[in-house]
Design an enzyme around this catalytic site. Structure first.
Site, mmCIF file in Angstrom:
data_model
loop_
_atom_site.group_PDB
_atom_site.id
_atom_site.type_symbol
_atom_site.label_atom_id
_atom_site.label_comp_id
_atom_site.label_asym_id
_atom_site.label_seq_id
_atom_site.Cartn_x
_atom_site.Cartn_y
_atom_site.Cartn_z
ATOM 1 N N HIS A 151 0.824 -1.214 0.000
ATOM 2 C CA HIS A 151 0.000 0.000 0.000
ATOM 3 C C HIS A 151 0.856 1.262 0.000
ATOM 4 O O HIS A 151 0.441 2.300 -0.533
ATOM 5 C CB HIS A 151 -0.897 0.019 1.242
ATOM 6 C CG HIS A 151 -2.088 -0.873 1.156
ATOM 7 N ND1 HIS A 151 -3.301 -0.468 0.628
ATOM 8 C CD2 HIS A 151 -2.283 -2.153 1.556
ATOM 9 C CE1 HIS A 151 -4.185 -1.440 0.715
ATOM 10 N NE2 HIS A 151 -3.584 -2.495 1.277
ATOM 11 N N ASP A 158 -7.609 -1.629 -0.917
ATOM 12 C CA ASP A 158 -8.538 -2.602 -0.355
ATOM 13 C C ASP A 158 -9.939 -2.119 -0.704
ATOM 14 O O ASP A 158 -10.292 -0.958 -0.427
ATOM 15 C CB ASP A 158 -8.388 -2.689 1.163
ATOM 16 C CG ASP A 158 -7.009 -3.191 1.583
ATOM 17 O OD1 ASP A 158 -6.388 -3.940 0.811
ATOM 18 O OD2 ASP A 158 -6.565 -2.827 2.688
#
Length: 269
Positions: A151, A158
């Protein structure tokens, strides 16, 4: 070295100290509040129809408190990843669904927060929802927590599916009773997502995208999300049905640490 008179040496020492302090302050600012590269954007500027439920800004996450580095409920991504999500959204809206993101770019300081929490075995306030069947001492060994996250490179997010028209999701109330993330949908926290078989951030093997125990409408929803995103260039993490990375990543070897807020972006938007 040329020798200086005492007074001049003292003045030179003072100036050097002041310069060092100034340089140190600038370095500290650059470290604690760096800006995003030019190719980062706010998802809402690319596609304002994608829902955003940025969980780590809230206490409704496996830690139980807002996470370091999250300052605004915004999804920041590299421009190629955001544009690919837009293409996926167009396909899904034509079928009566919308995407909803839970997390996008994640600063390294947030990952560090996760690591500190995982090392504190006494803090298990959110175990009942997010990791009811996992001993907290195994979170690193089992791969649920790591010192680096994709990330932080800016092309991973997500996300889930929501049936249109989207119903509102009530806010989480700290201290409310927790239901296991793998419980039947009606027993879990009332997210407006379609039924994916588990909630988001469920530390359980049932969250594996193609776990054979997940069948019927739950599997169909996972496959719809997977097939749509893979069709526009994303790759799924097999252990998490919600986790996708756009390929090729613009920053495959860099872990950024600027905070999650629009002011981190070039031009502040």
């Amino acid at each position: 070295m040329t020798r200086l008179p005492g007074a001049l040496r003292a003045l030179a020492t003072t100036l050097a100290a002041l310069l060092a302090m100034t340089a140190g302050s600038a370095t500290a600012r650059a470290t604690t509040a760096p800006e995003a590269p030019a190719d980062f954007v706010a998802l809402r500027a690319v596609d304002p129809t994608i829902l955003q439920d940025i969980r780590y800004l809230t206490p409704h996450n496996f830690v139980g408190t807002p996470i370091d580095g999250y300052r605004q409920p915004v999804c920041l991504l590299t421009r190629p990843a955001a544009r690919a999500l837009h293409r996926a959204q167009l396909r899904l809206r034509a079928r009566g669904y919308t995407l909803k993101v839970y997390d996008c770019y994640r600063p390294q300081r947030a990952v560090n927060h996760f690591v500190r929490w995982a090392e504190d075995l006494a803090d298990q306030a959110m175990k009942g929802e997010f990791y009811p069947n996992v001993d907290k001492s195994r979170l690193f060994e089992d791969g649920y927590i790591a010192e680096k996250s994709g990330h932080s490179r800016g092309s991973t997010m997500d996300l889930t599916l929501v049936k249109l028209p989207a119903r509102p999701t009530r806010p989480y109330v700290p201290g409310e009773p927790l239901a296991p993330c793998y419980a039947p949908q009606k027993e879990r926290f009332p997210d407006n997502s379609v039924d994916m078989g588990t909630g988001f951030d469920c530390f359980d093997t049932l969250a594996h995208t193609l776990d054979p125990r997940v069948q019927g409408v739950q599997r169909a929803h996972r496959l719809l999300l997977k097939d749509t995103l893979e069709g526009v260039g994303f790759v799924n993490l097999a252990e998490e049905w919600w986790h996708y990375t756009f390929q090729p990543e613009p920053h495959p070897d860099t872990y950024f640490d600027f905070p999650v807020c629009v002011r981190s972006l070039p031009g502040g938007f």
